[in-house]
Design an enzyme around this catalytic site. Structure first.
Site, PDB file in Angstrom:
ATOM      1  N   GLY A 257       0.801  -1.213   0.000  1.00  0.00           N
ATOM      2  CA  GLY A 257       0.000   0.000   0.000  1.00  0.00           C
ATOM      3  C   GLY A 257       0.833   1.262   0.000  1.00  0.00           C
ATOM      4  O   GLY A 257       0.328   2.348  -0.273  1.00  0.00           O
TER       5      GLY A 257
ATOM      6  N   ALA B 218       6.619  20.229   6.679  1.00  0.00           N
ATOM      7  CA  ALA B 218       5.837  19.722   5.547  1.00  0.00           C
ATOM      8  C   ALA B 218       6.096  20.618   4.345  1.00  0.00           C
ATOM      9  O   ALA B 218       5.231  21.380   3.911  1.00  0.00           O
ATOM     10  CB  ALA B 218       4.347  19.694   5.895  1.00  0.00           C
TER      11      ALA B 218
ATOM     12  N   HIS C 182     -32.552  16.575  -5.786  1.00  0.00           N
ATOM     13  CA  HIS C 182     -32.704  17.687  -4.847  1.00  0.00           C
ATOM     14  C   HIS C 182     -33.131  17.153  -3.486  1.00  0.00           C
ATOM     15  O   HIS C 182     -33.965  16.254  -3.414  1.00  0.00           O
ATOM     16  CB  HIS C 182     -33.763  18.671  -5.362  1.00  0.00           C
ATOM     17  CG  HIS C 182     -34.030  19.800  -4.421  1.00  0.00           C
ATOM     18  ND1 HIS C 182     -33.176  20.879  -4.281  1.00  0.00           N
ATOM     19  CD2 HIS C 182     -35.063  20.021  -3.544  1.00  0.00           C
ATOM     20  CE1 HIS C 182     -33.669  21.710  -3.379  1.00  0.00           C
ATOM     21  NE2 HIS C 182     -34.809  21.210  -2.920  1.00  0.00           N
TER      22      HIS C 182
END
Length: 485
Positions: free
Chosen positions: A44, A286, A461
């Site tokens: 994975g 990050a 809707h």
């Protein structure tokens, strides 16, 4: 071959079992090829184990906690307690289920699975070293190889991930307690997603970004609602700064950041001239990802990379060595799990002699912030640069009955089309479930649908999907539930 090695052969050798590699292996198996898949860590890859799936699990869980504690306007009053260790355990159960499924699918499609680290030993051979003392190695001869070794977080100077208070995204997703405060270096999609998670769990979050705004690379009108929402969650931004160092301070750390230039935030905090000192319990870096290509001995097989280490591949995923292919993050942009899966499938089909090729025209991308962003195809400016006369339709979620009933009304759906023929060229969504809604616009581009096709398709809707229909109607000048442009 080293004396004592086992030697085997295979039609297709796949190196790496992430979304690009395992999909390539399964598809090659479906095409009656003998396939061997080598994975050094976990089936994975980063996506299932340490990236896409874990982060979305924690995003969902943190959103539940945040909504439960902030739903007074709906008449709901609660003070939820968060057990991050239990939340991470739930996340890990999901990961185990998915990775186990990948292994079963590979085996069911006849893929031979080998655990170990592969390095090239020529154009048609790799050596696989097995982990653990006394496990040895083996040589595998192949007719074709598919490299799918993925990427890893970029490490910046003075912020080694081996240092306890310094986290990469993988470590942040495995914390067993919620930090009181956190400095995040980088306001790209990974930094913004994790900022959202921790802010909703009660962490005091500060974000440092070298560039002028959050989510660089995305249109400002898409990024602006995300930054506005982040600020409402208490996230503080420092644009135009680069993290330079850190030191222990009290019970946590002090992060030093230096001005990165003349960048100024769009509607954000003005860039100061002085260096910053930010105190926190931990710091999360990050700033992007780099290819895992330096472990393969690519030179031995004559495989070329660019100056950043990404393997160069053509529109059939072939490298400069005709029978060796590269797919997924290791082959560069777009560094998206679903793009890698598509590339893996194309590579397998090309090897099997099928008429397959890569086409990124309708390749979607999503950011799982609050609100989400989804985008596919061309922006308005890109379409105009390509020579199209454009027409644009837009529908705000504030006018959506379904959005109002969920309490999530920030954002809009925007559709870009060719003014003359009406063909849909691009779609852009910022708002609730944008990652889901973008699929309809991607399909429209893939099928060559027109604004009329989308507008005349009756939508259920009340749903968020009606907003796509309304945006198309708006582009045609016939929207019912918003003013026409």
């Amino acid at each position: 071959m080293v004396v004592g090695d086992i030697s085997t052969g295979t039609d297709v050798l796949v190196i790496g079992a992430g979304p690009a590699g395992y999909v390539a292996a399964i598809r090659a198996g479906q095409l009656d090829l003998d396939v061997t898949l080598v994975e050094k860590e976990a089936y994975g890859g980063t996506c299932l184990n340490h990236g896409c799936i874990p982060s979305k699990a924690l995003l969902a869980a943190s959103d539940v906690a945040h909504q439960a504690g902030n739903a007074e306007e709906m008449g709901v009053y609660a003070d939820p307690a968060v057990d991050l260790e239990g939340m991470v355990g739930w996340k890990d159960d999901i990961v185990s289920q998915l990775t186990g499924g990948v292994e079963k699918l590979c085996k069911a499609n006849g893929v031979n699975l080998i655990e170990g680290t592969a390095t090239f030993d020529g154009e048609n051979t790799v050596r696989v070293s097995h982990g653990g003392e006394g496990q040895g190695s083996e040589s595998i001869d192949f007719e074709h190889a598919i490299i799918a070794t993925g990427s890893r977080p970029i490490e910046i100077p003075n912020f080694a991930y081996s240092d306890d208070p310094v986290l990469d995204s993988r470590q942040a997703l495995a914390l067993d307690s919620v930090p009181d405060s956190l400095v995040i270096v980088g306001a790209g999609y990974i930094g913004m997603e994790l900022a959202t998670v921790f802010a909703k769990l009660g962490t005091d979050v500060q974000v440092i970004e070298m560039l002028e705004d959050a989510l660089p690379g995305f249109d400002r009108d898409l990024a602006r609602p995300v930054k506005k929402r982040a600020k409402s969650l208490g996230i503080e931004f420092h644009f135009g700064y680069g993290a330079s160092n850190w030191e222990p301070h009290g019970d946590g750390i002090r992060v030093e950041a230096e001005p990165a230039g003349d960048a100024a935030a769009d509607g954000g905090q003005a860039v100061e001239e002085e260096a910053l000192e930010l105190d926190a319990e931990k710091v999360l870096v990050a700033v992007g990802r780099e290819p895992v290509s330096d472990t393969l001995d690519l030179e031995t097989a004559g495989i070329e990379t660019d100056d950043r280490g990404f393997i160069t591949a053509d529109d059939r995923a072939r490298t400069n060595v005709e029978h060796i292919f590269a797919v997924g993050d290791v082959a560069g942009e777009p560094m998206l799990a679903h793009a890698g899966s598509n590339e893996g499938q194309v590579a397998a089909e090309v090897i099997a002699g099928e008429p397959a090729a890569l086409d990124y025209q309708a390749m979607p991308a999503a950011v799982f912030t609050d609100p989400e962003i989804g985008t596919v195809g061309m922006t308005e400016s890109e379409a105009e640069d390509a020579g199209f006369e454009t027409v644009v339709g837009k529908f705000p979620f504030q006018a959506s009955g379904r959005a109002l009933t969920t309490g999530h009304t920030d954002g809009f759906v925007k559709i870009v089309a060719d003014a003359e023929a009406g063909f849909v060229l691009g779609g852009h969504v910022v708002g609730p479930e944008a990652s889901e809604l973008i699929a309809e616009l991607g399909l429209a581009i893939e099928l060559g649908a027109t604004l009329e096709d989308v507008a005349s398709t009756v939508h259920t809707h009340p749903t968020l999907a009606e907003s796509v229909m309304e945006a198309a109607e708006n582009a045609l000048g016939q929207a019912i539930h918003t003013l026409n442009r």
